[in-house]
Motif scaffolding. Structure first.
Motif, PDB file in Angstrom:
ATOM      1  N   GLU A  64       3.936 -11.315  -9.173  1.00 25.64           N
ATOM      2  CA  GLU A  64       4.164 -10.332  -8.737  1.00 25.64           C
ATOM      3  C   GLU A  64       3.391  -9.207  -9.169  1.00 25.64           C
ATOM      4  O   GLU A  64       2.641  -8.879 -10.098  1.00 25.64           O
ATOM      5  N   TYR A  65       2.756  -8.783  -7.786  1.00 27.42           N
ATOM      6  CA  TYR A  65       2.216  -7.010  -8.019  1.00 27.42           C
ATOM      7  C   TYR A  65       2.975  -6.219  -7.733  1.00 27.42           C
ATOM      8  O   TYR A  65       3.640  -6.245  -6.670  1.00 27.42           O
ATOM      9  N   ARG A  66       2.460  -4.802  -7.405  1.00 28.26           N
ATOM     10  CA  ARG A  66       3.053  -3.270  -7.151  1.00 28.26           C
ATOM     11  C   ARG A  66       1.634  -2.497  -7.138  1.00 28.26           C
ATOM     12  O   ARG A  66       0.869  -2.500  -7.479  1.00 28.26           O
ATOM     13  N   VAL A  67       2.368  -2.098  -5.355  1.00 25.80           N
ATOM     14  CA  VAL A  67       1.349  -0.981  -5.324  1.00 25.80           C
ATOM     15  C   VAL A  67       1.993  -0.031  -4.349  1.00 25.80           C
ATOM     16  O   VAL A  67       3.024  -0.206  -3.895  1.00 25.80           O
ATOM     17  N   ASN A  68       1.986   1.612  -5.306  1.00 25.61           N
ATOM     18  CA  ASN A  68       2.564   2.639  -4.494  1.00 25.61           C
ATOM     19  C   ASN A  68       1.392   3.177  -3.383  1.00 25.61           C
ATOM     20  O   ASN A  68       0.288   3.473  -4.210  1.00 25.61           O
ATOM     21  N   ALA A  69       1.739   3.666  -2.459  1.00 25.22           N
ATOM     22  CA  ALA A  69       1.083   4.392  -1.163  1.00 25.22           C
ATOM     23  C   ALA A  69       1.823   5.803  -0.857  1.00 25.22           C
ATOM     24  O   ALA A  69       2.976   5.271  -0.284  1.00 25.22           O
ATOM     25  N   ARG A  70       1.341   6.525  -1.067  1.00 26.87           N
ATOM     26  CA  ARG A  70       1.949   7.978  -0.441  1.00 26.87           C
ATOM     27  C   ARG A  70       0.730   8.828   0.372  1.00 26.87           C
ATOM     28  O   ARG A  70      -0.142   8.659   0.013  1.00 26.87           O
ATOM     29  N   ARG A  71       1.592   9.228   1.324  1.00 26.32           N
ATOM     30  CA  ARG A  71       0.787   9.742   2.543  1.00 26.32           C
ATOM     31  C   ARG A  71       0.638  11.792   1.783  1.00 26.32           C
ATOM     32  O   ARG A  71       0.953  12.252   1.385  1.00 26.32           O
ATOM     33  N   VAL A  72      -1.183  11.425   1.900  1.00 27.44           N
ATOM     34  CA  VAL A  72      -1.719  12.985   1.439  1.00 27.44           C
ATOM     35  C   VAL A  72      -1.751  14.081   2.528  1.00 27.44           C
ATOM     36  O   VAL A  72      -0.762  15.265   2.208  1.00 27.44           O
ATOM     37  N   ASP A  73      -2.151  13.564   3.576  1.00 24.49           N
ATOM     38  CA  ASP A  73      -1.874  14.399   4.611  1.00 24.49           C
ATOM     39  C   ASP A  73      -2.475  13.718   5.974  1.00 24.49           C
ATOM     40  O   ASP A  73      -2.196  12.717   5.436  1.00 24.49           O
ATOM     41  N   ALA A  74      -2.253  14.723   7.249  1.00 27.55           N
ATOM     42  CA  ALA A  74      -3.063  13.408   8.413  1.00 27.55           C
ATOM     43  C   ALA A  74      -4.360  13.428   8.324  1.00 27.55           C
ATOM     44  O   ALA A  74      -4.520  12.955   9.468  1.00 27.55           O
ATOM     45  N   HIS A  75      -4.819  13.113   7.262  1.00 27.64           N
ATOM     46  CA  HIS A  75      -6.004  12.323   7.091  1.00 27.64           C
ATOM     47  C   HIS A  75      -6.121  11.516   6.171  1.00 27.64           C
ATOM     48  O   HIS A  75      -7.144  10.512   5.947  1.00 27.64           O
ATOM     49  N   GLY A  76      -5.216  11.174   5.169  1.00 27.78           N
ATOM     50  CA  GLY A  76      -5.509  10.216   4.277  1.00 27.78           C
ATOM     51  C   GLY A  76      -4.125   9.841   3.698  1.00 27.78           C
ATOM     52  O   GLY A  76      -3.202  10.878   3.366  1.00 27.78           O
ATOM     53  N   SER A  77      -4.530   9.312   3.082  1.00 28.20           N
ATOM     54  CA  SER A  77      -3.586   8.347   1.386  1.00 28.20           C
ATOM     55  C   SER A  77      -4.128   7.804   0.536  1.00 28.20           C
ATOM     56  O   SER A  77      -5.349   7.960   0.305  1.00 28.20           O
ATOM     57  N   LEU A  78      -3.116   8.049  -0.105  1.00 28.13           N
ATOM     58  CA  LEU A  78      -3.893   7.558  -1.792  1.00 28.13           C
ATOM     59  C   LEU A  78      -2.632   5.919  -2.285  1.00 28.13           C
ATOM     60  O   LEU A  78      -1.816   6.417  -1.974  1.00 28.13           O
ATOM     61  N   ALA A  79      -3.385   5.141  -2.370  1.00 31.00           N
ATOM     62  CA  ALA A  79      -2.695   3.927  -2.852  1.00 31.00           C
ATOM     63  C   ALA A  79      -2.877   3.330  -4.800  1.00 31.00           C
ATOM     64  O   ALA A  79      -3.988   4.148  -5.325  1.00 31.00           O
ATOM     65  N   ARG A  80      -2.176   3.469  -5.412  1.00 31.36           N
ATOM     66  CA  ARG A  80      -2.023   3.258  -6.548  1.00 31.36           C
ATOM     67  C   ARG A  80      -1.791   2.320  -7.366  1.00 31.36           C
ATOM     68  O   ARG A  80      -0.317   1.458  -6.474  1.00 31.36           O
ATOM     69  N   THR A  81      -1.754   1.945  -8.490  1.00 35.66           N
ATOM     70  CA  THR A  81      -1.531   0.186  -9.200  1.00 35.66           C
ATOM     71  C   THR A  81      -2.519   0.354 -10.606  1.00 35.66           C
ATOM     72  O   THR A  81      -3.176   0.821 -10.312  1.00 35.66           O
ATOM     73  N   LYS A  82      -1.871  -0.289 -11.464  1.00 31.80           N
ATOM     74  CA  LYS A  82      -2.091   0.605 -13.077  1.00 31.80           C
ATOM     75  C   LYS A  82      -2.463   1.836 -13.056  1.00 31.80           C
ATOM     76  O   LYS A  82      -2.014   2.922 -12.219  1.00 31.80           O
TER      77      LYS A  82
END
Length: 135
Positions: free
Chosen positions: A4-22
């Motif tokens: 199983e794999y998990r990634v969490n992504a969130r919107r930073v602003d109207a220009h980009g987002s950030l995805a995180r894992t480990k």
């Protein structure tokens, strides 16, 4: 056994987002106008295929005693607008090696056969490519 794999992504602003894992993170181009300093979803998709192929080589090379110095993957994806989807992906797998052509083909066969991401993509769209020696 299932992994199983998990990634969490969130919107930073109207220009980009950030995805995180480990302990890793990647900036995502989610700006409607695009941005040059981050991967957009299609580019991230192609990068996942490239990472899968390179990791596959790292995994299989010791098993088949394949000697190489480096690997490069070049990918080209074609996207249609309606409905939006990738209709085809082609790749060039370039390996810096002194191994003969038969062994290079064996490496390619193993990469194609055991790649989690490449197998998933090949089941959903056309995935074609070649392997060649770096010149």
């Amino acid at each position: 056994m299932m992994l199983e794999y998990r990634v969490n992504a969130r919107r930073v602003d109207a220009h980009g987002s950030l995805a995180r894992t480990k302990e890793a993170e990647i900036v995502l181009d989610t700006d409607v106008s695009g941005r040059i300093d981050a991967f957009n979803p299609a580019e991230l998709f192609l990068a996942a295929i490239a990472a899968c192929m390179i990791k596959g080589i790292e995994r299989v090379a010791p098993m088949i005693k394949f000697d190489f110095r480096g690997v490069e993957v070049k990918l080209h994806g074609v996207r249609q607008d309606a409905p939006p989807k990738m209709v085809s992906i082609d790749y060039e797998l370039i390996v810096d090696t002194d191994e003969d052509d038969r062994r290079l083909d064996l490496l390619h066969t193993n990469v194609r056969k055991y790649g989690t991401i490449s197998n998933t993509v090949a089941a959903a769209t056309t995935l074609t490519g070649i392997i060649r020696r770096e010149t």
